[in-house]
Design a protein around this motif. Structure first.
Motif, PDB file in Angstrom:
ATOM      1  N   ILE A  44       0.882  -1.164   0.000  1.00  0.00           N
ATOM      2  CA  ILE A  44       0.000   0.000   0.000  1.00  0.00           C
ATOM      3  C   ILE A  44       0.918   1.212   0.000  1.00  0.00           C
ATOM      4  O   ILE A  44       1.682   1.408   0.945  1.00  0.00           O
TER       5      ILE A  44
ATOM      6  N   THR B 163      -7.017   4.901   2.158  1.00  0.00           N
ATOM      7  CA  THR B 163      -7.668   3.626   1.881  1.00  0.00           C
ATOM      8  C   THR B 163      -9.112   3.725   2.359  1.00  0.00           C
ATOM      9  O   THR B 163      -9.504   4.716   2.985  1.00  0.00           O
TER      10      THR B 163
ATOM     11  N   SER C 135      -6.051   1.058  -1.343  1.00  0.00           N
ATOM     12  CA  SER C 135      -6.499  -0.316  -1.063  1.00  0.00           C
ATOM     13  C   SER C 135      -7.944  -0.226  -0.589  1.00  0.00           C
ATOM     14  O   SER C 135      -8.412   0.835  -0.157  1.00  0.00           O
TER      15      SER C 135
END
Length: 338
Positions: free
Chosen positions: A3, A138, A166
């Motif tokens: 990530i 995210t 993500s």
């Protein structure tokens, strides 16, 4: 799996953000025993902006628990953007947006999973937050509002297009809350979508190491997030990691399981960390829900009374005394069963 610039390795396990659960003491222990990523308790954008002391305290992170994410929730664009900028000043590794909390006080007011009923606003918030900060952003959400509105396959692409790095998917709808079984089939469908290029993290009903391994094997997710199964057992990550590595042939030597003594020691350390970090009264409050929920005590005969005593204990000395009594009983039962 990565990530941003953070490399989590293969088949990482993440600790889910949980209110009144994932405080620093618990996060540190989960990290030590195998969690590749931990998250703070989720925090309200409005409370961040108002500088509510208890909210700001939840966002303090220590270097020895990194990588760590701070999760925020809200229902309007401008407060979420302002809150994200404040959160960034606390130097998390990731800022996560909660689009999945199903509880009435959050979803009922249009935040968390409530935004599954207003996808355009969800996307507007996501785009604005991503643009406002330099920290990787995210998101976490659910399959949809209810079984008649399973939007996740389309929503995942839309959120990806907003710039998130993500996506975590809990395998239930908002209407299900935490009832029934999590459905991982749609999580797998999202992961198999050739247009999805961000990591997909699966969440829901990971209650055994075997289930954690099957989540990777059957659905191809990049990471598995674990929530309620960690209550009272931060070592659950080690159990899952050891099992997965053994099954995958990554472990050169069969890892030794933790003993009863090890587990009681971990729970006692959690208590001490929280008492030293805050104070005795609140430190015990932060810890005793874990102690009362720990599965290692379930085999103790008539544990209900002991559980009540743990929940009522008001001094560190009393809690430690009860834990030592449990240690003695458990070791005695272990000898009997040999």
């Amino acid at each position: 799996m990565k990530i941003g610039n953070i490399d989590f390795g293969s088949k990482p396990l993440f600790l889910a953000p949980m209110e009144d659960v994932t405080d620093i003491g618990f996060r540190k222990l989960c990290k030590r025993y195998g969690a590749a990523m931990v998250y703070t308790e989720f925090v309200s954008a409005d409370a961040i902006i108002r500088s509510i002391p208890s909210t700001l305290a939840k966002m303090h992170v220590n270097d020895d628990e990194r990588p760590v994410g701070i999760q925020i929730y809200g229902r309007e664009v401008e407060p979420m953007v302002e809150a994200a900028k404040i959160v960034e000043s606390f130097h998390p590794d990731i800022i996560d947006i909660n689009f999945g909390c199903p509880v009435k006080k959050v979803a009922g007011k249009g935040a968390g999973a409530g935004l599954l009923r207003d996808i355009p606003k969800m996307l507007e918030i996501t785009k604005a937050v991503v643009k406002a900060v330099n920290t990787p952003v995210t998101a976490k959400t659910r399959l949809g509002w209810d079984m008649n509105d399973l939007v996740i396959t389309t929503l995942a692409e839309q959120l990806q297009d907003c710039g998130i790095q993500s996506l975590t998917i809990h395998g239930r709808t908002r209407s299900q809350m935490y009832t029934g079984e999590a459905d991982w089939t749609l999580i797998g469908e999202v992961k198999r979508n050739p247009r999805i290029h961000i990591p997909i993290i699966g969440n829901g009903d990971i209650t055994t190491p075997e289930r954690a391994n099957l989540a990777f094997e059957n659905y191809g997710v990049d990471a598995v997030m674990i929530g309620r199964a960690t209550f009272g057992r931060p070592w659950f990550f080690k159990e899952c990691r050891d099992y997965i590595d053994t099954v995958q042939g990554a472990a050169q030597v069969l890892p030794a399981p933790l003993t009863i003594d090890d587990k009681i020691d971990i729970l006692e350390e959690q208590l001490r960390i929280n008492v030293e970090r805050i104070d005795e009264y609140r430190g015990i409050l932060h810890t005793r829900r874990h102690l009362a929920a720990s599965p290692i005590f379930k085999c103790i005969p008539n544990f209900r009374q002991t559980r009540i005593a743990l929940l009522r204990a008001e001094t560190t000395e009393d809690v430690l005394r009860i834990l030592e009594e449990c240690r003695s009983i458990l070791k005695g039962l272990q000898v009997e069963n040999q």
